[in-house]
Design an enzyme around this catalytic site. Structure first.
Site, PDB file in Angstrom:
ATOM      1  N   THR A 122       0.847  -1.180   0.000  1.00  0.00           N
ATOM      2  CA  THR A 122       0.000   0.000   0.000  1.00  0.00           C
ATOM      3  C   THR A 122       0.883   1.231   0.000  1.00  0.00           C
ATOM      4  O   THR A 122       1.870   1.303   0.742  1.00  0.00           O
ATOM      5  CB  THR A 122      -0.982   0.017   1.195  1.00  0.00           C
ATOM      6  OG1 THR A 122      -1.787   1.194   1.130  1.00  0.00           O
ATOM      7  CG2 THR A 122      -0.272  -0.050   2.535  1.00  0.00           C
ATOM      8  N   GLU A 123       0.545   2.198  -0.887  1.00  0.00           N
ATOM      9  CA  GLU A 123       1.484   3.284  -1.152  1.00  0.00           C
ATOM     10  C   GLU A 123       1.709   4.230   0.018  1.00  0.00           C
ATOM     11  O   GLU A 123       2.660   5.010   0.012  1.00  0.00           O
ATOM     12  CB  GLU A 123       1.068   4.080  -2.391  1.00  0.00           C
ATOM     13  CG  GLU A 123      -0.294   4.706  -2.333  1.00  0.00           C
ATOM     14  CD  GLU A 123      -1.316   3.907  -3.118  1.00  0.00           C
ATOM     15  OE1 GLU A 123      -2.191   4.535  -3.738  1.00  0.00           O
ATOM     16  OE2 GLU A 123      -1.256   2.662  -3.104  1.00  0.00           O
ATOM     17  N   ASN A 124       0.857   4.168   1.037  1.00  0.00           N
ATOM     18  CA  ASN A 124       1.091   5.030   2.192  1.00  0.00           C
ATOM     19  C   ASN A 124       2.065   4.424   3.196  1.00  0.00           C
ATOM     20  O   ASN A 124       2.256   4.956   4.282  1.00  0.00           O
ATOM     21  CB  ASN A 124      -0.228   5.387   2.888  1.00  0.00           C
ATOM     22  CG  ASN A 124      -1.006   4.165   3.327  1.00  0.00           C
ATOM     23  OD1 ASN A 124      -1.278   3.281   2.543  1.00  0.00           O
ATOM     24  ND2 ASN A 124      -1.380   4.129   4.604  1.00  0.00           N
TER      25      ASN A 124
END
Length: 447
Positions: free
Chosen positions: A281-283
């Protein structure tokens, strides 16, 4: 070892002057320095430039600054979560600059590292790149992005020692780590301040030399709002689940996979431990597990890019947004599955803006589309009025050029074989005649 002054949120707010550029950490409600930003919203300070991922998040600090008329300009990757932010930007009431999420994170990291700027393939050939210098590097068009610095950074960490060394919790690193390096004055809001030496040097994420002031402030559900705990319970239609199952079938054991919002998120429910698929997940998390069985929220668990609480599988890791997008741009994410508004015969994707509609946010789509080794796009075959979403040439603003590998709709599966859009499979209940009728783009049939 120096001792960093401890101040109140109100004292921190006085450090911001009219016309300043403010960096505000956080990814939605996670790692958001709400006490500092709320204190700033109680002042008369104005003409501010606010830089953050989710600009104007409702109920949080940036949103209050916008509502108060304290902002002159907004720079971020996602404004859509606050209709007031979209309206202010599109009406010209407040200046704005939209940057892909990974580009924004890297620009802040560059600013903090004393680097004037960098070239990136993200956003090349799109509206976001208009007016920016470009260069062909290794045969790929890349866009120049200047580094970003601010006058004051308000960030959120989990613990600090009295020397200003910081540690972050789970996915709360996001933009905070880079922002801690990229401002003249850095104020860290933390849950706990411990004595010097109480933090193991091995777990310190931000060294104290970057931090000027500490504010101890307790985060609670009342502060964050009800969005800190989100129920994922929804009834999913058979056609949407069929699309998710077909996308899942494209994955291989060992793949590192990023799932976009919407239909792609359903793929997560299909993955079993024995499949050996690693969700990114990019966060800032690798090894994303299912939603918490106990219904816990963002105060107890990490969150994914949809701001939904998730669990961490054995072997998971956390990192900041800049490192996350370095993984993406560096080719370390095998597959990205994302939604779309249009795809065309050349493998171009449009999925971030519809002219005249209140959508204003690119998020991480441009970085993922250009950086993942394989891109799968899921979308309904046509609009409610019957207009095909698979078109000869995209008419909506582009996300990325020539990047789509697989298109999955409720009717059909297309792949780009030898550069041609090719129908390779019919979905359950669909007929070839229906696909031909509802597809505007030209395609080759290989069933």
């Amino acid at each position: 070892m120096k001792s960093v002054p401890q101040i109140t949120p109100q004292q921190a707010a006085t450090l911001v002057k009219d016309g300043d550029t403010i960096l505000g950490g956080g990814f939605g409600m996670t790692g958001n320095p709400v006490h500092l930003l709320h204190a700033l919203a109680e002042t008369s300070t104005k003409n501010l430039t606010f830089i953050g991922n989710n600009v104007g998040e409702p109920g949080l600090g940036g949103g209050r600054l916008l509502r108060n008329g304290q902002l002159r300009k907004m720079i971020g990757s996602f404004f859509t979560s606050n209709p007031d932010a979209v309206k202010a930007a599109q009406s010209g009431e407040v200046e704005y600059e939209l940057l892909p999420q990974g580009t924004l994170a890297e620009a802040i990291r560059a600013g903090g590292a004393g680097i004037g700027g960098f070239y990136t393939p993200s956003s090349a050939g799109t509206l976001i790149a208009q007016g920016r210098p470009t260069m062909l590097i290794n045969g790929q068009e890349q866009v120049f992005i200047p580094g970003i610095r601010g006058n004051v950074a308000f960030i959120r960490a989990w613990k600090a020692d009295t020397a200003g060394n910081l540690t972050y919790r789970m996915t709360e690193q996001n933009f905070n780590r880079a922002m801690a390096t990229a401002a003249d004055i850095v104020v860290a809001e933390v849950e706990e301040i411990v004595p010097l030496g109480a933090l193991d040097p091995n777990i310190i994420h931000t060294p104290g030399c970057f931090v000027d002031y500490l504010v101890q402030a307790h985060i609670s559900l009342e502060v964050l709002g009800s969005s800190a705990s989100v129920s994922a319970a929804k009834k999913v239609s058979e056609s949407r689940m069929n699309m998710a199952k077909r996308a899942f079938a494209e994955l291989q054991k060992g793949d590192v996979v990023n799932l976009g919002i919407g239909i792609p998120t359903l793929v997560a429910d299909l993955i079993k431990p024995e499949d050996g698929i690693i969700l990114h997940t990019e966060n800032g998390m690798l090894g994303v597990g299912p939603s918490p069985a106990d219904g816990g929220g963002a105060l107890e668990y990490p969150v994914n890019a949809g701001k939904i609480p998730v669990t961490a599988l054995p072997g998971s890791s956390y990192f900041d947004s800049a490192d996350s997008f370095a993984m993406i741009r560096g080719g370390h994410v095998d597959v990205a599955i994302m939604g779309g508004l249009e795809v065309d015969e050349k493998g171009n994707l449009a999925n971030w803006a519809v002219p005249g509609k209140p959508l204003l946010g690119v998020g991480g789509a441009m970085d993922l589309a250009s950086g993942a080794k394989k891109l799968i796009v899921t979308l309904t075959h046509a609009d409610p009025d019957g207009t095909s979403k698979i078109v000869p040439e995209c008419t909506l603003p582009l996300t990325a050029i020539g990047v789509v590998d697989v298109v999955i709709t409720e009717l059909a599966v297309f792949k780009y074989l030898e550069g041609q859009l090719t129908l390779v499979e019919l979905m359950p209940g669909a007929s070839l005649e229906e696909v031909r009728l509802k597809t505007q783009a030209r395609f080759v049939e290989k069933l």
